[in-house]
Design a protein around this motif. Structure first.
Motif, PDB file in Angstrom:
ATOM      1  N   TRP A   1     -57.233   9.801  63.867  1.00  0.00           N
ATOM      2  CA  TRP A   1     -56.015   9.931  63.068  1.00  0.00           C
ATOM      3  C   TRP A   1     -54.982  10.793  63.786  1.00  0.00           C
ATOM      4  O   TRP A   1     -53.788  10.467  63.780  1.00  0.00           O
ATOM      5  CB  TRP A   1     -56.363  10.504  61.702  1.00  0.00           C
ATOM      6  CG  TRP A   1     -55.190  11.131  61.001  1.00  0.00           C
ATOM      7  CD1 TRP A   1     -55.051  12.420  60.612  1.00  0.00           C
ATOM      8  CD2 TRP A   1     -53.973  10.478  60.614  1.00  0.00           C
ATOM      9  NE1 TRP A   1     -53.843  12.629  60.007  1.00  0.00           N
ATOM     10  CE2 TRP A   1     -53.150  11.447  60.000  1.00  0.00           C
ATOM     11  CE3 TRP A   1     -53.499   9.180  60.740  1.00  0.00           C
ATOM     12  CZ2 TRP A   1     -51.899  11.152  59.497  1.00  0.00           C
ATOM     13  CZ3 TRP A   1     -52.229   8.884  60.255  1.00  0.00           C
ATOM     14  CH2 TRP A   1     -51.440   9.851  59.638  1.00  0.00           C
ATOM     15  N   LYS A   2     -55.402  11.869  64.421  1.00  0.00           N
ATOM     16  CA  LYS A   2     -54.458  12.718  65.147  1.00  0.00           C
ATOM     17  C   LYS A   2     -53.804  11.948  66.293  1.00  0.00           C
ATOM     18  O   LYS A   2     -52.610  12.121  66.563  1.00  0.00           O
ATOM     19  CB  LYS A   2     -55.174  13.958  65.675  1.00  0.00           C
ATOM     20  CG  LYS A   2     -55.611  14.930  64.587  1.00  0.00           C
ATOM     21  CD  LYS A   2     -56.348  16.128  65.167  1.00  0.00           C
ATOM     22  CE  LYS A   2     -56.785  17.084  64.069  1.00  0.00           C
ATOM     23  NZ  LYS A   2     -57.544  18.249  64.609  1.00  0.00           N
TER      24      LYS A   2
ATOM     25  N   LYS B   1     -51.322   9.494  64.731  1.00  0.00           N
ATOM     26  CA  LYS B   1     -50.176  10.235  64.220  1.00  0.00           C
ATOM     27  C   LYS B   1     -49.258  10.682  65.345  1.00  0.00           C
ATOM     28  O   LYS B   1     -48.026  10.645  65.212  1.00  0.00           O
ATOM     29  CB  LYS B   1     -50.667  11.442  63.416  1.00  0.00           C
ATOM     30  CG  LYS B   1     -49.572  12.265  62.777  1.00  0.00           C
ATOM     31  CD  LYS B   1     -50.143  13.438  62.004  1.00  0.00           C
ATOM     32  CE  LYS B   1     -49.052  14.283  61.376  1.00  0.00           C
ATOM     33  NZ  LYS B   1     -49.626  15.445  60.643  1.00  0.00           N
TER      34      LYS B   1
ATOM     35  N   LYS C   1     -47.139   7.897  66.599  1.00  0.00           N
ATOM     36  CA  LYS C   1     -46.169   7.408  65.600  1.00  0.00           C
ATOM     37  C   LYS C   1     -46.280   5.891  65.496  1.00  0.00           C
ATOM     38  O   LYS C   1     -47.344   5.390  65.194  1.00  0.00           O
ATOM     39  CB  LYS C   1     -44.763   7.880  65.949  1.00  0.00           C
ATOM     40  CG  LYS C   1     -44.639   9.399  65.975  1.00  0.00           C
ATOM     41  CD  LYS C   1     -43.233   9.841  66.338  1.00  0.00           C
ATOM     42  CE  LYS C   1     -43.149  11.352  66.374  1.00  0.00           C
ATOM     43  NZ  LYS C   1     -41.800  11.836  66.760  1.00  0.00           N
TER      44      LYS C   1
ATOM     45  N   VAL D   1     -46.749   5.847  58.973  1.00  0.00           N
ATOM     46  CA  VAL D   1     -47.735   6.849  59.375  1.00  0.00           C
ATOM     47  C   VAL D   1     -47.726   8.025  58.411  1.00  0.00           C
ATOM     48  O   VAL D   1     -48.780   8.593  58.076  1.00  0.00           O
ATOM     49  CB  VAL D   1     -47.455   7.309  60.825  1.00  0.00           C
ATOM     50  CG1 VAL D   1     -48.398   8.441  61.224  1.00  0.00           C
ATOM     51  CG2 VAL D   1     -47.598   6.141  61.791  1.00  0.00           C
ATOM     52  N   GLY D   2     -46.560   8.407  57.913  1.00  0.00           N
ATOM     53  CA  GLY D   2     -46.474   9.529  56.998  1.00  0.00           C
ATOM     54  C   GLY D   2     -47.108   9.263  55.641  1.00  0.00           C
ATOM     55  O   GLY D   2     -47.519  10.198  54.938  1.00  0.00           O
TER      56      GLY D   2
ATOM     57  N   PRO E   1     -51.908   9.531  54.925  1.00  0.00           N
ATOM     58  CA  PRO E   1     -52.843  10.545  54.385  1.00  0.00           C
ATOM     59  C   PRO E   1     -53.071  10.413  52.883  1.00  0.00           C
ATOM     60  O   PRO E   1     -54.205  10.526  52.411  1.00  0.00           O
ATOM     61  CB  PRO E   1     -52.163  11.864  54.757  1.00  0.00           C
ATOM     62  CG  PRO E   1     -51.346  11.546  55.961  1.00  0.00           C
ATOM     63  CD  PRO E   1     -50.846  10.165  55.727  1.00  0.00           C
TER      64      PRO E   1
ATOM     65  N   VAL F   1     -51.502   0.834  59.814  1.00  0.00           N
ATOM     66  CA  VAL F   1     -51.905   2.185  60.209  1.00  0.00           C
ATOM     67  C   VAL F   1     -53.412   2.367  60.028  1.00  0.00           C
ATOM     68  O   VAL F   1     -54.080   2.972  60.869  1.00  0.00           O
ATOM     69  CB  VAL F   1     -51.119   3.234  59.405  1.00  0.00           C
ATOM     70  CG1 VAL F   1     -51.550   4.645  59.802  1.00  0.00           C
ATOM     71  CG2 VAL F   1     -49.619   3.064  59.620  1.00  0.00           C
TER      72      VAL F   1
END
Length: 615
Positions: free
Chosen positions: A208-209, A212, A215, A225-226, A229, A273
């Protein structure tokens, strides 16, 4: 008695150790005994009975009544004793023919039930079926017939070429290609839980990092992407459970067309994503399985390797006297990868069938076209996903091994590679033979209009060419650079100077980090001077009114009598950007202080780095 090798209907070699003809002690009929892979089979014509316990070769000379009431195919009920099943000698898969007691024509053999290796059968065919285990259980076990649903489940790849012969070795029952061995020994041990490693908390957080940080745009579901979570907090447990059960179905990738540097458009597939995170997690687990075995001449999308190393290989080859090159262009590589061949290569190292099945579903997920229609993907690896670069290296690793076996010097970056030789005749010969290998063994296509055997100075590789023994960027790379700078500094784009400088700095610094390794210092100074003139043009256009220009020129130290000559001039913007008055006002130092990149300084730092790291 004779020893021979035979092949079954699928072409797979069966290891026949010996044959012997005896007389059956029950029916007095002639029988042929055959030992295959350590098991003995007695054959009455087309009926073949497998013994539950092996029979040694010397026993054939001593006991002619080895066929008895319990195992004679002509005495027992339709040749079937308790525990005996109609199976394939090669795969151990049970089949049934149309009529009762008849054996399917493509697998005429009987074998004992305990010899059927269901796990091996699942490994060999699971990633081709595209079905979940539950779906396969509902439909029942295939017994030699293809139902309409099964035939429709795997559409014929109309856009792909059929796999040519000779084909690479098919997977053996242990899931690996024939002729390959596990690092630990000849026989495979217990299956490694790779899916558990993929879905571990540490691996998923790392994936995930990475996603992220990269992008990227939203996929077909529109999730950014935002927003991921929040989605993961509510749905991840359900998705994880589906992945563990093997019922997860990836979403289709969103088709986006991007312009190619050489003209035309390149199809790009943007996964959702969620699928990007899962693909990244898979790549982090299976990547280390393949990475140590990749060729040292492969530089694309690998840790601690970059394009600069491939270019250094080309430069060193030229210095060593290899002045000719074989420039092969793979035609639409990512759109024509054969799924069967790719999965065969994946199975050499990936032992977890659940991971293989999941990768196969990603390959066949399809694409969503801009007009809203969904298109099947019977072949190809969609560009844009985190898994695609690794799959490309796995597919082309056989090409690397073939070139190394021939003792050739080469450099490969993803699907772009260049072979270095000493003479034109050798280059032409290698171009012919390597074309046959790529099209015959890898089922890929060579673009014959772009591929060539020529002097190294006439070959382009990763945007560079050789000129007088030194690396130089190609004319096409310079044209693209100028075109992009014109777009950023366009007078009519409606952006402020701060926005222009920010975009300009990002592009120029990135371009120099890659193309700055060119040895052409004089050409770089020319580009640097042209860039500063473009920025003077932007400032002159931004000031626009004569009184505004006069105020800025006076503030920058230009005398009043010279200011009038510049502010009242009727020359165009480009000519005024080269005017001596404007150049003395907007000096190099002043432009650098505003944030304009210094290409000359960056080139010096790349080629002559300071030992202490200070600038």
């Amino acid at each position: 008695m004779e020893r021979s090798d035979r092949r079954d209907s699928s072409g797979q070699a069966e290891r026949v150790r010996w044959n012997a003809t005896i007389t059956c002690g029950v029916c007095s009929g002639s029988a042929i005994l055959r030992q295959v892979d350590g098991l003995v089979y007695a054959q009455h014509g087309r009926e073949l009975m497998g013994f539950k316990s092996p029979v040694s070769e010397p026993a054939m000379h001593k006991d002619s009544n080895i066929l008895g009431d319990g195992n004679c195919g002509r005495v027992t009920d339709r040749g079937k004793e308790a525990g005996a099943k109609a199976v394939s000698l090669r795969t151990g898969t049970a089949y049934k023919a149309d009529g009762p007691g008849e054996v399917a024509p493509h697998t005429e053999a009987y074998g004992s039930g305990p010899e059927v290796n269901a796990g091996a059968v699942q490994l060999q065919f699971a990633f081709l079926s595209g079905e979940t285990p539950e779906a396969q259980a509902d439909r029942g076990v295939s017994r030699g017939h293809s139902t309409p649903q099964a035939r429709g489940g795997r559409p014929e790849p109309d856009r792909c070429h059929p796999t040519p012969g000779p084909r690479p070795a098919a997977p053996t029952p242990n899931g690996r290609a024939a002729g390959t061995e596990e690092p630990g020994g000849k026989h495979r041990g217990a299956q490694v839980d790779l899916l558990g490693q993929v879905l571990s908390r540490e691996n998923m957080l790392k994936a995930w990092k990475r996603v992220k940080a990269n992008k990227g745009a939203a996929g077909m579901d529109g999730m950014s992407v935002g927003e991921f979570p929040e989605f993961a907090r509510h749905h991840w447990e359900r998705i994880r459970s589906a992945l563990e059960r093997g019922t997860y179905r990836p979403a289709a990738v969103l088709r986006v067309m991007i312009p190619k540097a050489t003209g035309g458009q390149r199809p790009l597939g943007i996964p959702t994503v969620l699928d990007r995170v899962i693909q990244q997690a898979i790549a982090q687990v299976i990547g280390p399985l393949f990475e140590p075995h990749f060729s040292e001449h492969s530089y694309g999308f690998r840790p601690h390797r970059r394009a600069r190393m491939a270019l250094a290989e080309m430069e060193q080859a030229h210095h060593d006297g290899l002045r000719f090159g074989v420039d092969c262009d793979l035609k639409s590589f990512f759109d024509t990868v054969n799924h069967g061949l790719l999965m065969n290569r994946l199975a050499r190292k990936v032992t977890d069938t659940r991971v293989l099945r999941l990768i196969g579903r990603y390959l066949r997920a399809g694409v969503m076209l801009p007009e809203g229609n969904r298109e099947l993907t019977p072949c190809g690896v969609p560009q844009g996903g985190p898994l695609s670069p690794l799959l490309a290296n796995i597919m082309l690793d056989d090409l690397d091994r073939e070139l190394e076996a021939r003792g050739l010097r080469f450099a490969r970056y993803a699907d772009d590679f260049l072979i270095f030789v000493r003479s034109r005749s050798a280059a032409e010969r290698i171009l012919r033979t390597i074309t046959r290998f790529i099209e015959g063994q890898l089922d890929l296509r060579i673009n014959r209009t772009k591929s060539k055997a020529a002097r190294l100075r006439d070959c382009t590789f990763l945007g560079f060419r050789m000129h007088q023994g030194k690396l130089r960027w190609t004319d096409a790379a310079v044209r693209r650079f100028r075109q992009r700078i014109r777009e950023i500094t366009d007078r009519h784009n409606g952006k402020s100077m701060r926005q222009r400088i920010g975009a300009l700095r990002r592009y120029v610094v990135g371009w120099m980090n890659y193309f700055g390794h060119s040895r052409s210092y004089a050409q770089l100074l020319e580009l640097d001077q042209w860039l500063r003139r473009r920025m003077r043009l932007c400032y002159w256009k931004d000031w626009k009114r004569p009184r505004t220009r006069r105020r800025h020129l006076l503030a920058l130290g230009i005398p009043k009598d010279e200011v009038k000559l510049a502010t009242r001039s009727r020359k165009g913007y480009w000519r005024m950007a080269g005017n001596s008055i404007v150049q003395r006002a907007l000096t190099k130092r002043w432009l650098w202080d505003q944030g304009i990149p210094n290409m000359r300084q960056q080139w010096i730092e790349l080629h002559y780095p300071s030992p202490s790291g200070d600038r």
